[in-house]
Design a protein around this motif. Sequence first.
Motif, PDB file in Angstrom:
ATOM      1  N   LEU A   1      -2.822 -53.513  10.214  1.00 15.19           N
ATOM      2  CA  LEU A   1      -2.616 -53.194   8.795  1.00 15.19           C
ATOM      3  C   LEU A   1      -1.138 -52.914   8.512  1.00 15.19           C
ATOM      4  O   LEU A   1      -0.583 -53.379   7.522  1.00 15.19           O
ATOM      5  CB  LEU A   1      -3.460 -51.965   8.410  1.00 15.19           C
ATOM      6  CG  LEU A   1      -3.405 -51.577   6.943  1.00 15.19           C
ATOM      7  CD1 LEU A   1      -4.266 -52.526   6.109  1.00 15.19           C
ATOM      8  CD2 LEU A   1      -3.884 -50.156   6.724  1.00 15.19           C
TER       9      LEU A   1
ATOM     10  N   ALA B   1     -15.722 -41.739   5.375  1.00 18.92           N
ATOM     11  CA  ALA B   1     -15.150 -42.926   6.022  1.00 18.92           C
ATOM     12  C   ALA B   1     -15.488 -42.904   7.499  1.00 18.92           C
ATOM     13  O   ALA B   1     -15.735 -41.840   8.075  1.00 18.92           O
ATOM     14  CB  ALA B   1     -13.636 -42.934   5.845  1.00 18.92           C
TER      15      ALA B   1
ATOM     16  N   ARG C   1     -12.300 -45.224  11.915  1.00 15.83           N
ATOM     17  CA  ARG C   1     -11.329 -46.309  11.748  1.00 15.83           C
ATOM     18  C   ARG C   1     -10.847 -46.385  10.294  1.00 15.83           C
ATOM     19  O   ARG C   1      -9.659 -46.529  10.033  1.00 15.83           O
ATOM     20  CB  ARG C   1     -11.960 -47.637  12.176  1.00 15.83           C
ATOM     21  CG  ARG C   1     -11.059 -48.816  11.905  1.00 15.83           C
ATOM     22  CD  ARG C   1     -11.607 -50.078  12.480  1.00 15.83           C
ATOM     23  NE  ARG C   1     -11.540 -50.083  13.919  1.00 15.83           N
ATOM     24  CZ  ARG C   1     -11.393 -51.176  14.661  1.00 15.83           C
ATOM     25  NH1 ARG C   1     -11.307 -52.343  14.097  1.00 15.83           N
ATOM     26  NH2 ARG C   1     -11.337 -51.100  15.960  1.00 15.83           N
ATOM     27  N   GLY C   2     -11.804 -46.253   9.354  1.00 17.95           N
ATOM     28  CA  GLY C   2     -11.445 -46.289   7.931  1.00 17.95           C
ATOM     29  C   GLY C   2     -10.495 -45.156   7.580  1.00 17.95           C
ATOM     30  O   GLY C   2      -9.528 -45.333   6.828  1.00 17.95           O
TER      31      GLY C   2
ATOM     32  N   LEU D   1      -7.102 -45.933   8.991  1.00 16.43           N
ATOM     33  CA  LEU D   1      -6.480 -47.044   8.265  1.00 16.43           C
ATOM     34  C   LEU D   1      -5.946 -46.581   6.909  1.00 16.43           C
ATOM     35  O   LEU D   1      -4.876 -47.003   6.479  1.00 16.43           O
ATOM     36  CB  LEU D   1      -7.480 -48.186   8.076  1.00 16.43           C
ATOM     37  CG  LEU D   1      -7.767 -49.017   9.329  1.00 16.43           C
ATOM     38  CD1 LEU D   1      -8.994 -49.887   9.136  1.00 16.43           C
ATOM     39  CD2 LEU D   1      -6.565 -49.883   9.690  1.00 16.43           C
ATOM     40  N   MET D   2      -6.696 -45.706   6.250  1.00 11.39           N
ATOM     41  CA  MET D   2      -6.236 -45.228   4.941  1.00 11.39           C
ATOM     42  C   MET D   2      -5.007 -44.324   5.083  1.00 11.39           C
ATOM     43  O   MET D   2      -4.110 -44.344   4.253  1.00 11.39           O
ATOM     44  CB  MET D   2      -7.369 -44.498   4.198  1.00 11.39           C
ATOM     45  CG  MET D   2      -8.465 -45.439   3.735  1.00 11.39           C
ATOM     46  SD  MET D   2      -7.869 -46.806   2.698  1.00 11.39           S
ATOM     47  CE  MET D   2      -7.767 -46.004   1.105  1.00 11.39           C
TER      48      MET D   2
ATOM     49  N   ARG E   1      -2.232 -46.731   5.691  1.00 10.12           N
ATOM     50  CA  ARG E   1      -1.819 -47.448   4.483  1.00 10.12           C
ATOM     51  C   ARG E   1      -0.945 -46.556   3.614  1.00 10.12           C
ATOM     52  O   ARG E   1       0.076 -46.997   3.084  1.00 10.12           O
ATOM     53  CB  ARG E   1      -3.056 -47.898   3.697  1.00 10.12           C
ATOM     54  CG  ARG E   1      -2.669 -48.733   2.500  1.00 10.12           C
ATOM     55  CD  ARG E   1      -3.834 -49.378   1.817  1.00 10.12           C
ATOM     56  NE  ARG E   1      -3.355 -50.153   0.692  1.00 10.12           N
ATOM     57  CZ  ARG E   1      -3.186 -49.665  -0.516  1.00 10.12           C
ATOM     58  NH1 ARG E   1      -3.474 -48.398  -0.773  1.00 10.12           N
ATOM     59  NH2 ARG E   1      -2.726 -50.433  -1.489  1.00 10.12           N
ATOM     60  N   SER E   2      -1.347 -45.312   3.490  1.00 10.08           N
ATOM     61  CA  SER E   2      -0.578 -44.393   2.665  1.00 10.08           C
ATOM     62  C   SER E   2       0.845 -44.215   3.211  1.00 10.08           C
ATOM     63  O   SER E   2       1.824 -44.303   2.479  1.00 10.08           O
ATOM     64  CB  SER E   2      -1.330 -43.069   2.617  1.00 10.08           C
ATOM     65  OG  SER E   2      -0.629 -42.164   1.881  1.00 10.08           O
TER      66      SER E   2
END
Lengths: 289, 175
Positions: free
Chosen positions: B23, B57, B60-61, B64-65, B68-69
């Motif tokens: 990501l 979440a 992993r979610g 990942l978030m 991303r942030s």
Amino acid sequence: MNVSPHDPRWQDLLPVFALEALEGEDRRQLEEHLASGCATCRAELEELKRDLAVLAEAVSSVEPSPEIRQRLMDQLPGQSPKIVPFGSRLNTAAAPSATDDSIAAPSSGLLSVGLWRGLAMAAALTGVLLGLATFWQQRELGAVRYERDRLVGQLERNHGQLEELRSEAKALASEVSALTSRQARQVVLAGLEEAPGAKALAYVDEVQSTARFYAFDLPATPSGHEYQLWVISAGVPASAGVFTVEEDGSARVEISALPAERPIDAWAVTIEPSGGVPQPTGPMVLLSS
Amino acid sequence: MKEGDREAMASLYDGHASAVLGLLVRLLRDRAEAEEVLQDVFLQAWRQADRYQADRATPRGWLLMMARSRGLDRLRSRTARVRREEESEGTPSSPTRATAPEVVERLAESERTHQIRRALGTLPTEQRIPIQLAFFEGLTHTEVADRLAAPLGTVKSRILLGMRKLRTALEPYRP
């Protein structure tokens, strides 16, 4: 702050906001509205974040350099072994029997001082031995408990890894079976004038209406452009997705639903504006023979 | 993990670091910088393990978030926007894209990843592309509109419709 009145306009902007893509005045006003405590918008934002946390899992993996892991572990604060609290329990457990003074002399004078002393010493010795036995038992018990916790933890981790390996193996088997199945048809694409050295292969499963496309030696697309893959059926091209190439000129596209009605007459790749176009407009670089 | 267990951390890293890096590379288009942020993300996970909520979440979610942030912060703090344009030259991407060296890694990805990808693929292209550009490439809605040569309002409504459809498509994979 008073809750600012709910307005359907906010609901429309929340998805862009959740993507952290909202800018300017819209963003400022929506932030203000959320800060005022609108429960409807806050709840919807939470739902959108949950959706995005799932969507994030669609990303392709990239293996980190091995030294990153070590560097990370080195940065974590150290942790004492878990046996430490157990050791402190040990001392507490052993202490009462070792200092037990319940064998104080009885008030009776029937027993001689010598006999009493002997008995007292024997009792004290028994106490000490019992204390030691308790000490060792507790220590053994603690060690067994620690070992049990460690094994349970290990088992849980192994189980998790096993599950991951199982699903990886399943995905791998599905990929291999797709490429080698009886219904898989191989299509060869050759480079045209724009990229004479390029070539590509498509493995088509016409029963499942899926395909896997692998391209090699394609040049990088100009800025703002991508490659677009087309399947041509009865002279009508339909988009099968856009892609870009890596530095070595290779690319792979997985097509989960072929866009064209069967039978497909030809496969082609053109250079198109980023995001793709409904019908081919740019130069063709690959075409099936 | 909640007790700061190093082994749990190592296991979390082994299970998810490649997805998180995937990501970040996609967002930042700079592997060295992405690996730097990767470390920060796992350190943050270590510090904030008690904030993880399993009903919101998957691990992993969640990672990942966070990634991303942090990645977006990096991306947007790059003062020279031009530089990014130069870096991105010829490398815009979509989630169906992969290269030969990645194929082996892609094969090793879980069935769940493939299913989520397929769910995303069910969206009409005009709704999917703006969501992908905003989510995976970190573009703002103005940048998405520029990239697609579409009016701002159109981009917003396509994202809105796409996210609604996505909720239904992703429902089976939500924790």
